[in-house]
Design an enzyme around this catalytic site. Structure first.
Site, PDB file in Angstrom:
ATOM      1  N   GLU A  46       4.579  29.941   5.821  1.00 52.70           N
ATOM      2  CA  GLU A  46       5.112  29.503   4.226  1.00 52.70           C
ATOM      3  C   GLU A  46       5.816  30.733   3.711  1.00 52.70           C
ATOM      4  O   GLU A  46       5.661  31.795   4.194  1.00 52.70           O
ATOM      5  CB  GLU A  46       3.594  29.563   3.445  1.00 52.70           C
ATOM      6  N   ALA A 104      15.064  -4.370  -2.015  1.00 43.81           N
ATOM      7  CA  ALA A 104      15.661  -4.734  -3.086  1.00 43.81           C
ATOM      8  C   ALA A 104      16.717  -3.638  -3.604  1.00 43.81           C
ATOM      9  O   ALA A 104      16.735  -2.647  -3.350  1.00 43.81           O
ATOM     10  CB  ALA A 104      14.758  -4.814  -4.147  1.00 43.81           C
ATOM     11  N   GLY A 149       7.958  19.535   1.297  1.00 40.53           N
ATOM     12  CA  GLY A 149       8.066  18.904   0.079  1.00 40.53           C
ATOM     13  C   GLY A 149       8.701  17.394   0.200  1.00 40.53           C
ATOM     14  O   GLY A 149       8.933  17.074   1.217  1.00 40.53           O
ATOM     15  N   HIS A 199     -30.371  17.406 -10.759  1.00 37.64           N
ATOM     16  CA  HIS A 199     -30.681  18.413 -10.040  1.00 37.64           C
ATOM     17  C   HIS A 199     -31.217  18.083  -8.953  1.00 37.64           C
ATOM     18  O   HIS A 199     -32.167  17.195  -8.864  1.00 37.64           O
ATOM     19  CB  HIS A 199     -31.545  19.605 -10.713  1.00 37.64           C
ATOM     20  N   LYS A 259      -7.094  11.460   4.865  1.00 36.98           N
ATOM     21  CA  LYS A 259      -8.512  11.744   4.658  1.00 36.98           C
ATOM     22  C   LYS A 259      -9.259  11.278   5.574  1.00 36.98           C
ATOM     23  O   LYS A 259     -10.522  11.866   5.991  1.00 36.98           O
ATOM     24  CB  LYS A 259      -8.927  11.224   3.180  1.00 36.98           C
ATOM     25  N   GLY A 286       0.724  -1.212  -0.086  1.00 37.63           N
ATOM     26  CA  GLY A 286      -0.028   0.018   0.219  1.00 37.63           C
ATOM     27  C   GLY A 286       0.757   1.294  -0.041  1.00 37.63           C
ATOM     28  O   GLY A 286       0.369   2.370  -0.363  1.00 37.63           O
ATOM     29  N   GLY A 287       1.959   0.952   0.468  1.00 35.48           N
ATOM     30  CA  GLY A 287       3.072   2.246   0.241  1.00 35.48           C
ATOM     31  C   GLY A 287       2.756   3.403   1.227  1.00 35.48           C
ATOM     32  O   GLY A 287       1.719   3.349   2.170  1.00 35.48           O
TER      33      GLY A 287
END
Ligand code: FAD
Ligand code: NAI
Length: 557
Positions: free
Chosen positions: A297, A209, A364, A536, A147, A135-136
């Site tokens: 930021e 690996a 990052g 709608h 989420k 799943g990394g």
């Protein structure tokens, strides 16, 4: 009398299937109509019903076994009955003697596991090598856990602020349960991937690996090193957070995004260094949960890769939730003060220091290729990333590379699409990765999403474009869901009216953006969206209105 039970054809196209799960074991009594087992075939599957009453004397094809339609999967009869003569002898099947292409995939994230499944679907003999967990990053430390936390945070925030819609509540946060729910979601999805790998016949080796040559890797496992040869390799080793030499960045209050997903208690305050994608998503989570968040930021605005008007709305929403946003601000140092950290920042030459219980560093990510010994295989690396073309080929014909480890935009759906592309090319197809339908989504509140050109990038590229804009204040469903905050923008070519891009901020933006991606893929124009009936009341009506607005015929705008 004993009877052979064979794999039925569950659809017209089904030729074979993989048994996923048996509901009975040998010795169990079964009746007509009982569901015996689940079977998967390509992208479909189903359940096999029993057509005979009796005892399961023998299961010939257990879970994980691939069988052809019409081949025996079990014997049902009476207890004590002789049934051995019924079981077909294991014939040397001609096709099994045909040597399959062997494919080794290094890394089991959304790039690697998808590549492995696709290669196996196309008939390769596939082995997936994963050093940590299937799943990394995406499933374990990225997309999914963030989420899941956001979902808890959003529900809490909504419940707290719903008096105006008649919901009066005094919700509380049980942070242990928030983390527990996140862990359960992750576990469930990782289990699902393991089942998919198994049912597609992908072998998994847990180990790290590194290349010995262009067709051989050494795998370091818990039980020692093993050499592994394959016709083709797909490298999908992902990425890791980047670091900057800020004084005190290794102090004990500093965490990365993985740390922020598994805190044992809700911090009272958090400094978020970096107002990019991770920064704004985590700031949303913690600010909504009640932590005093300060985002620092260095650029003049948050999420620089998104449309400015969207970033402004996201910033406003964070401020409304209590967060402090410091843009054009640099972090100078972080100092350990026991349970707290003192963060010193600089803006316009002036310094300021504030304290925070946790300091989340998210400035990052960079490709993870250390330790792969790519030199031994002769694979070209450029700017710290493996170089691959749109067929995902590297400069070495036996080696393909996909996902975060090749740099560029690092997103799970890109890694997966590149994984399918690599597998298809290895198996003789001509498949290309096409960047232009790639959506970028940021899960703030409201969500934002973008695909193709924005006004800014179209202008930069010198394209003659027209813009369709629709404010969600004119969309019924959006007014119900979030008071009508947000907008849809469509960028189309000014002459051909073909869709070049779409940006959405508002409820469900990350789902709605696929309409833009599909329009770009199909070369659709403004008229195509305008002439498609949108249900709608949905937020998707705003997409049609944006197309109408670009055509000068908006109804509600
Ligand atoms: P990874 O998922 O990183 O998988 C690489 C795998 O390779 C890992 O399991 C690793 O253990 C293994 N590996 C590495 N080296 C070796 C080796 N030598 N031998 C064996 N195995 C090895 N993207 C989105 O699209 N949407 C999102 O909402 C989103 N949210 C994110 C939130 C966070 C906090 C983070 C950090 C990332 C998020 N991303 C999101 C990005 C997304 O997770 C990555 O783009 C995606 O996981 C990349 O997939 P990949 O297969 O290339 O690499
Ligand atoms: P990012 O590149 O999105 O943002 C990093 C931010 O940090 C930038 O705005 C940059 O200007 C700022 N920064 C850099 N150095 C700084 C410093 N010293 N002080 C203050 N600010 C500094 O990277 P981020 O947020 O770490 O995310 C990494 C990647 O993970 C993303 O690029 C994306 O590929 C992936 N991701 C995707 C998500 C999604 O699709 N929703 C969610 C989260 C992550």
């Amino acid at each position: 009398m004993a009877k052979l039970i064979v794999l039925p054809k569950l659809s017209i196209v089904m030729k074979e299937g993989t048994i996923i799960k048996w509901y009975f074991k040998e010795g169990d009594h079964v009746n007509v109509g009982d569901i015996l087992y689940d079977v998967e075939s390509g992208k479909t599957g189903g359940s096999a019903e029993c057509d005979t009453e009796g005892t399961i004397l023998k299961i010939i094809a257990g879970a994980g076994k691939k069988v052809k339609c019409g081949d025996a999967v079990a014997v049902i009869g009476a207890v004590g009955e002789d049934f051995e003569s019924l079981i077909p002898k294991e014939e040397e099947k001609a096709e099994e003697n045909v040597k399959k292409t062997s494919v080794a995939v290094i890394g089991g994230g959304p790039g690697g596991y998808v590549a492995a499944i696709r290669a196996a679907q196309l008939g390769a003999d596939v082995t997936l090598i994963e050093k940590r967990h299937i799943g990394g990053t995406c499933l374990n430390e990225g997309c999914i856990p963030t989420k899941a936390l956001l979902h808890s945070a959003e529900i809490f925030n909504t419940a707290k602020n719903s008096e105006s819609i008649g919901v009066i509540s005094n919700p509380k946060i049980d942070f242990t349960k928030v983390i527990e729910n996140k862990n359960n979601v992750v576990k469930r999805l990782v289990n699902g991937i393991n089942i998919l790998l198994k049912s597609n016949g992908v072998k998994v080796i847990y180990g790290e690996a590194s290349f010995i040559d262009k067709n051989t890797a050494s795998i370091k496992t818990d039980s020692g090193n093993q050499e592994f040869r394959a016709d083709k390799f797909i490298i999908s080793t992902g990425s890791v957070p980047t670091n900057v030499p800020i004084k005190g960045i290794d102090s004990k209050q500093c965490i990365d995004s993985t740390g922020a997903l598994s805190l044992d208690k809700l911090p009272k305050s958090m400094a978020v260094i970096g107002g990019g994608v991770i920064g704004v998503e985590m700031a949303t989570v913690y600010s909504f949960l009640g932590t005093k968040v300060t985002v620092v930021e260095m650029l003049p605005r948050l999420v620089i890769n998104m449309d400015k008007n969207m970033a402004d709305i996201a910033e406003k929403s964070l401020i409304k939730s209590g967060a402090d946003i410091k843009t054009s601000t640099k972090v100078i140092s972080i100092e350990d003060r026991g349970d707290m950290a003192a963060v010193t920042v600089e803006k316009d030459g002036k310094t300021d220091t504030f304290e925070a219980e946790k300091v989340l560093v998210c400035i990052g990510r960079k490709p993870l290729i250390d330790g792969l010994n790519l030199e031994a295989a002769g694979v070209n690396v450029e700017n710290g990333a493996i170089k691959a073309n749109d067929r995902m080929e590297t400069n070495i014909s036996s080696i393909y590379a996909i996902g975060d480890c090749i740099g560029g935009t690092m997103l799970a759906h890109i890694a997966s699409m590149q994984g399918e592309t690599a597998a298809e090319n290895i198996m003789g197809m001509d498949s290309r990765y096409d960047e232009k339908t790639n959506p970028t989504c940021v899960y703030t509140s409201p969500e934002m999403a973008s695909v193709g050109y924005s006004e800014e990038s179209a202008k930069k590229a010198g394209i003659s474009y027209t813009v369709g804009y629709f404010d969600l204040a004119g969309n019924g469903k959006a007014i119900i869901l979030n008071g009508g905050e947000g907008f849809v923008k469509i960028i189309a070519h000014s002459r051909s009216k073909k869709i070049l891009g779409m940006q959405i901020i508002g409820p469900r933006a990350t789902d709605l953006i696929t309409e833009g991606a599909l329009a770009i893929k199909m070369g659709a124009g403004l008229e195509d969206i305008a002439n498609t009936i949108h249900s709608h009341p949905t937020v998707s009506e705003a997409t049609r209105e944006a197309a109408l607005s670009a055509l000068g015929r908006a109804i509600h705008g």
